[in-house]
Design a protein around this motif. Structure first.
Motif, mmCIF file in Angstrom:
data_model
loop_
_atom_site.group_PDB
_atom_site.id
_atom_site.type_symbol
_atom_site.label_atom_id
_atom_site.label_comp_id
_atom_site.label_asym_id
_atom_site.label_seq_id
_atom_site.Cartn_x
_atom_site.Cartn_y
_atom_site.Cartn_z
ATOM 1 N N MET A 90 27.239 39.936 46.954
ATOM 2 C CA MET A 90 27.495 39.636 45.765
ATOM 3 C C MET A 90 28.811 39.212 45.199
ATOM 4 N N ASN A 91 28.522 38.481 44.188
ATOM 5 C CA ASN A 91 29.993 37.699 43.800
ATOM 6 C C ASN A 91 30.286 38.505 42.491
ATOM 7 N N VAL A 92 32.068 38.730 42.795
ATOM 8 C CA VAL A 92 32.600 39.706 41.969
ATOM 9 C C VAL A 92 33.490 38.765 41.377
ATOM 10 N N LEU A 93 33.638 38.661 40.105
ATOM 11 C CA LEU A 93 34.735 37.736 39.290
ATOM 12 C C LEU A 93 35.724 38.904 38.614
ATOM 13 N N ILE A 94 36.924 39.031 39.069
ATOM 14 C CA ILE A 94 37.912 39.543 38.309
ATOM 15 C C ILE A 94 38.478 38.835 37.318
ATOM 16 N N ILE A 95 38.565 39.343 35.966
ATOM 17 C CA ILE A 95 39.686 38.600 35.048
ATOM 18 C C ILE A 95 40.754 39.321 34.710
ATOM 19 N N LYS A 96 41.696 38.936 34.718
ATOM 20 C CA LYS A 96 43.141 39.856 34.610
ATOM 21 C C LYS A 96 43.590 39.010 33.199
ATOM 22 N N GLY A 97 44.101 39.949 32.392
ATOM 23 C CA GLY A 97 44.949 39.504 31.398
ATOM 24 C C GLY A 97 46.088 39.987 30.853
ATOM 25 N N SER A 98 46.880 40.391 31.837
ATOM 26 C CA SER A 98 48.206 40.852 31.855
ATOM 27 C C SER A 98 49.154 39.646 31.895
ATOM 28 N N PRO A 99 50.154 39.657 30.977
ATOM 29 C CA PRO A 99 51.279 38.682 31.411
ATOM 30 C C PRO A 99 52.310 39.156 32.436
ATOM 31 N N HIS A 100 52.195 40.503 32.745
ATOM 32 C CA HIS A 100 53.138 40.875 33.689
ATOM 33 C C HIS A 100 52.279 40.795 35.120
ATOM 34 N N GLU A 101 52.812 39.907 36.112
ATOM 35 C CA GLU A 101 52.101 39.835 37.333
ATOM 36 C C GLU A 101 52.346 40.807 38.372
ATOM 37 N N LYS A 102 53.162 41.668 37.882
ATOM 38 C CA LYS A 102 53.195 42.933 38.735
ATOM 39 C C LYS A 102 53.355 44.292 38.142
ATOM 40 N N GLY A 103 52.387 44.085 37.005
ATOM 41 C CA GLY A 103 52.275 45.371 36.226
ATOM 42 C C GLY A 103 51.215 46.379 36.850
ATOM 43 N N THR A 104 51.066 47.222 36.001
ATOM 44 C CA THR A 104 50.147 48.503 36.107
ATOM 45 C C THR A 104 48.583 47.965 36.640
ATOM 46 N N THR A 105 48.480 46.970 35.762
ATOM 47 C CA THR A 105 46.884 46.457 36.030
ATOM 48 C C THR A 105 46.695 45.646 37.236
ATOM 49 N N SER A 106 47.854 44.897 37.637
ATOM 50 C CA SER A 106 47.889 44.257 38.924
ATOM 51 C C SER A 106 47.453 45.236 39.759
ATOM 52 N N LEU A 107 48.044 46.258 40.082
ATOM 53 C CA LEU A 107 47.525 47.172 41.012
ATOM 54 C C LEU A 107 46.127 47.762 41.101
ATOM 55 N N LEU A 108 45.739 48.169 39.737
ATOM 56 C CA LEU A 108 44.223 48.431 39.388
ATOM 57 C C LEU A 108 43.207 47.418 40.207
ATOM 58 N N ALA A 109 43.683 46.093 39.799
ATOM 59 C CA ALA A 109 42.966 44.928 40.138
ATOM 60 C C ALA A 109 42.859 44.914 41.606
ATOM 61 N N LYS A 110 44.090 45.005 42.356
ATOM 62 C CA LYS A 110 44.042 44.918 43.732
ATOM 63 C C LYS A 110 43.425 46.203 44.460
ATOM 64 N N LYS A 111 43.366 47.136 43.894
ATOM 65 C CA LYS A 111 42.660 48.320 44.709
ATOM 66 C C LYS A 111 41.170 48.138 44.220
ATOM 67 N N PHE A 112 40.554 47.604 42.971
ATOM 68 C CA PHE A 112 39.167 47.390 42.726
ATOM 69 C C PHE A 112 38.662 46.228 43.845
ATOM 70 N N GLU A 113 39.619 45.208 44.033
ATOM 71 C CA GLU A 113 39.229 44.215 44.962
ATOM 72 C C GLU A 113 39.048 44.717 46.365
ATOM 73 N N GLU A 114 40.189 45.402 46.687
ATOM 74 C CA GLU A 114 40.025 45.827 48.068
ATOM 75 C C GLU A 114 38.825 46.800 48.385
ATOM 76 N N GLY A 115 38.095 47.653 47.510
ATOM 77 C CA GLY A 115 37.115 48.286 47.401
ATOM 78 C C GLY A 115 35.999 47.201 47.538
#
Length: 178
Positions: free
Chosen positions: A1-26
């Motif tokens: 399956m193809n998964v596309l993550i669309i990130k919308g934070s201006p902070h490259e190392k913010g809280t949502t970057s960690l959420l995105a990373k963990k989702f991607e790992e899973g």
């Protein structure tokens, strides 16, 4: 399956970057192919509602980075929206991407996709995520996509706060469930 993550934070190392990373790992652990759009750091202009795309086979009047994003949107089976909570909704950076869906509206509405929402905010009140949740629900309903789940990280205004929470493990579990 193809998964596309669309990130919308201006902070490259913010809280949502960690959420995105963990989702991607899973998602990768579950065997899925993952691509990413970093909306906050791309040249994406706002939709003007000019209907140029409707008269020109989905080609937008803007010649910007959305031209690279459109094929990824088309190929994705699952789309993950990752955003900090800005005034109870999506950031303007990710909202520009969503607004530009207009150029391929018919195609997106015709394709069965799963959609996920990962959001983080400093607010601790349960109601703080109601606005973004409602917007996400309505967007999924309009696009005819399955609202496949969300992680709404309350009380996470810093990396330290989100690292100490259960939200990162929830994001990874959600990624594995794709």
């Amino acid at each position: 399956m193809n998964v596309l993550i669309i990130k919308g934070s201006p902070h490259e190392k913010g809280t949502t970057s960690l959420l995105a990373k963990k989702f991607e790992e899973g998602a990768r652990a579950a065997g899925h192919v993952v691509q990413e759009i970093d909306a906050a750091h791309m040249d994406i202009k706002s939709c003007m509602g000019c209907n140029y795309c409707r008269k020109n086979n989905g080609i937008c009047v803007h010649n910007d980075d959305m031209a690279d994003a459109y094929p990824m949107l088309s190929d994705a089976d699952a789309i993950v929206f990752v955003t900090p909570l800005y005034y109870f909704g999506f950031t303007s950076q990710i909202k520009k991407v969503i607004d530009r869906f207009y150029a391929m509206n018919s195609e997106l509405r015709a394709e069965a996709k799963m959609a996920y929402l990962l959001a983080a905010g400093a607010d601790r009140e349960d109601w703080a995520m109601e606005g973004i949740s409602a917007t996400f629900d309505v967007m999924c309903r309009y696009l005819r996509w399955e609202n496949a789940g969300s992680v709404l990280a309350l009380g996470c205004g810093s990396r330290e706060e989100i690292k100490e929470s259960e939200y990162l493990s929830q994001a990874e579990v959600l990624g594995r469930s794709v």
